[in-house]
Design a protein around this motif. Sequence first.
Motif, PDB file in Angstrom:
ATOM      1  N   ALA A 119       0.834  -1.205   0.000  1.00  0.00           N
ATOM      2  CA  ALA A 119       0.000   0.000   0.000  1.00  0.00           C
ATOM      3  C   ALA A 119       0.870   1.257   0.000  1.00  0.00           C
ATOM      4  O   ALA A 119       0.488   2.283  -0.548  1.00  0.00           O
ATOM      5  CB  ALA A 119      -0.920  -0.006   1.208  1.00  0.00           C
ATOM      6  N   PHE A 120       2.068   1.170   0.612  1.00  0.00           N
ATOM      7  CA  PHE A 120       2.939   2.340   0.687  1.00  0.00           C
ATOM      8  C   PHE A 120       3.692   2.581  -0.616  1.00  0.00           C
ATOM      9  O   PHE A 120       4.041   3.713  -0.928  1.00  0.00           O
ATOM     10  CB  PHE A 120       3.958   2.162   1.820  1.00  0.00           C
ATOM     11  CG  PHE A 120       3.568   2.844   3.086  1.00  0.00           C
ATOM     12  CD1 PHE A 120       4.051   4.106   3.389  1.00  0.00           C
ATOM     13  CD2 PHE A 120       2.719   2.236   3.988  1.00  0.00           C
ATOM     14  CE1 PHE A 120       3.688   4.743   4.555  1.00  0.00           C
ATOM     15  CE2 PHE A 120       2.345   2.852   5.165  1.00  0.00           C
ATOM     16  CZ  PHE A 120       2.829   4.112   5.449  1.00  0.00           C
ATOM     17  N   LEU A 121       3.968   1.507  -1.354  1.00  0.00           N
ATOM     18  CA  LEU A 121       4.763   1.662  -2.576  1.00  0.00           C
ATOM     19  C   LEU A 121       3.986   2.436  -3.623  1.00  0.00           C
ATOM     20  O   LEU A 121       2.775   2.266  -3.766  1.00  0.00           O
ATOM     21  CB  LEU A 121       5.149   0.295  -3.139  1.00  0.00           C
ATOM     22  CG  LEU A 121       6.238  -0.457  -2.381  1.00  0.00           C
ATOM     23  CD1 LEU A 121       6.482  -1.792  -3.029  1.00  0.00           C
ATOM     24  CD2 LEU A 121       7.520   0.348  -2.353  1.00  0.00           C
ATOM     25  N   THR A 122       4.701   3.278  -4.357  1.00  0.00           N
ATOM     26  CA  THR A 122       4.036   4.056  -5.398  1.00  0.00           C
ATOM     27  C   THR A 122       4.807   3.971  -6.707  1.00  0.00           C
ATOM     28  O   THR A 122       4.399   4.544  -7.697  1.00  0.00           O
ATOM     29  CB  THR A 122       3.972   5.536  -4.988  1.00  0.00           C
ATOM     30  OG1 THR A 122       5.281   5.947  -4.603  1.00  0.00           O
ATOM     31  CG2 THR A 122       2.998   5.752  -3.863  1.00  0.00           C
ATOM     32  N   ASP A 123       5.927   3.292  -6.688  1.00  0.00           N
ATOM     33  CA  ASP A 123       6.848   3.401  -7.808  1.00  0.00           C
ATOM     34  C   ASP A 123       7.564   2.077  -8.029  1.00  0.00           C
ATOM     35  O   ASP A 123       7.799   1.341  -7.079  1.00  0.00           O
ATOM     36  CB  ASP A 123       7.872   4.480  -7.450  1.00  0.00           C
ATOM     37  CG  ASP A 123       8.555   5.028  -8.669  1.00  0.00           C
ATOM     38  OD1 ASP A 123       8.390   6.224  -8.931  1.00  0.00           O
ATOM     39  OD2 ASP A 123       9.252   4.263  -9.346  1.00  0.00           O
TER      40      ASP A 123
END
Lengths: 125, 345
Positions: A119-123
């Motif tokens: 959920a924290f990863l964006t990349d």
Amino acid sequence: MRRLVERIRRLSVSLWTLIVPPTVWAGHFLFSYLWAALNCAKAGRFATFPTLYVAGTVLALLLIAAAGAIATVQANTPGDPPPHEQSTDLDRLRFLAVATQLLAVLSAIGVVFTATPVAFLTDCR
Amino acid sequence: MDADNRIRQEGGTTAREATIDAIIGRRVTGSVLPALLLAACNRHQSALAPFGAEAASTRTLTIVLLVAAVVIAASMTLLMRHAIRTPGERLTHDQGMKLVLWAGGVFPTILLFALLAASLPLMRPAPVSPADLRIKVEGEQFWWRVVTAPGPGQLVSANEVRLPVGRTVAIDLAGGDVIHSFWIPGLAGKMDMIPGRINTLVVRADKPGRYRGVCTEFCGLSHALMAFDVVAMEPAAFDGWMAGQRGASATASAAAPGAALFARYGCGGCHAIRGTDAASAIGPDLSRYGNRATLAAGILPMTTANTAAFIRHPEATKPGVRMPAFDHMPEADAVAIATYLQGLK
């Protein structure tokens, strides 16, 4: 509801409920890795609206909760307090039930701990 | 000598040896401990002395995790001491199970989740836009090819990374031959350099100065001798430096005796010097050799003697180096080439 509880109580002692929570946890772990890897490799970017991932995580938690609920009903079968160490059907049931309960809690925590980084990863970098 | 005497003497020797051992032990402790503590004074290559935003947050996280670990270890010790000293049957079965549930299950779960949540924001890479400066770094056995602002007007160099302070910089990392890993401890976390793949590290320096980076993936015999200089500059100074470096070397004069020797010994077969015929990209670019602070990828001080010695016997400094030895070269020629190279600024 009461009939369901009665039905669960009549279930025979089985290792199947015991291995469901850790197996679901392992499956969810693999799903998380595949989710990130496939999105990055095929779409070239991280999924911005991860409906499928949220659904998969909720499903994993529901399966673990179901195993935990069955184990709780079975653990509440009347009898001596722990340790359930006699070689009787009752103690065997209650021993497996308590072990399943603990595994269900651990597996649920494991699923949440695995899902949080996704959920924290964006990349994809 | 009777048996008693011998025993007494042997006993004496043992006692003396024990005293000597104790003195040596004290000396070792006395010298090793301060040395370990002095390592903390290192300002140019230390994750504990950050000059960039990412390294600063990594240091904060390290401190948070360390403090949490110490607190957890201390509380566990106290709890165990209490449990050992307390007489039995002080807790009922139910109370005991409740203690296990809260102290052994709920509390560690919440604490671990809090630590996980505290560390996760660091996994988010810093945003980067196409307008930001890019630096391409390729790891080679055992040096670094550095291309600042790749594209038209790019600046090719080696073993020295220069960054403007306060600007986002994307460093594209690749392995030229084998896998290396790029780490500037004071700036950001490490990232692997893999042949055929580009990994991008986004950094932002916030304190000007001279720092040092290292290779952190075993890449061959001289892996430990593969470092590089990092210079964080004020933005205006950086722009001036870029503009000044793009042209031919200031003192690259064909008349220098070393220039002719450089060509005659075939150095241009591997090395490039802008403004001359030497244009090969196999070895490190030497266009601004005289400007670099160190020689042989952050290993030796930049002196004429060191350069001349390295030309003749590079393997003496760097075992496994790809550059062939020039041991047939007279020392005077090596010194002349070294003088010429050091004049390239």
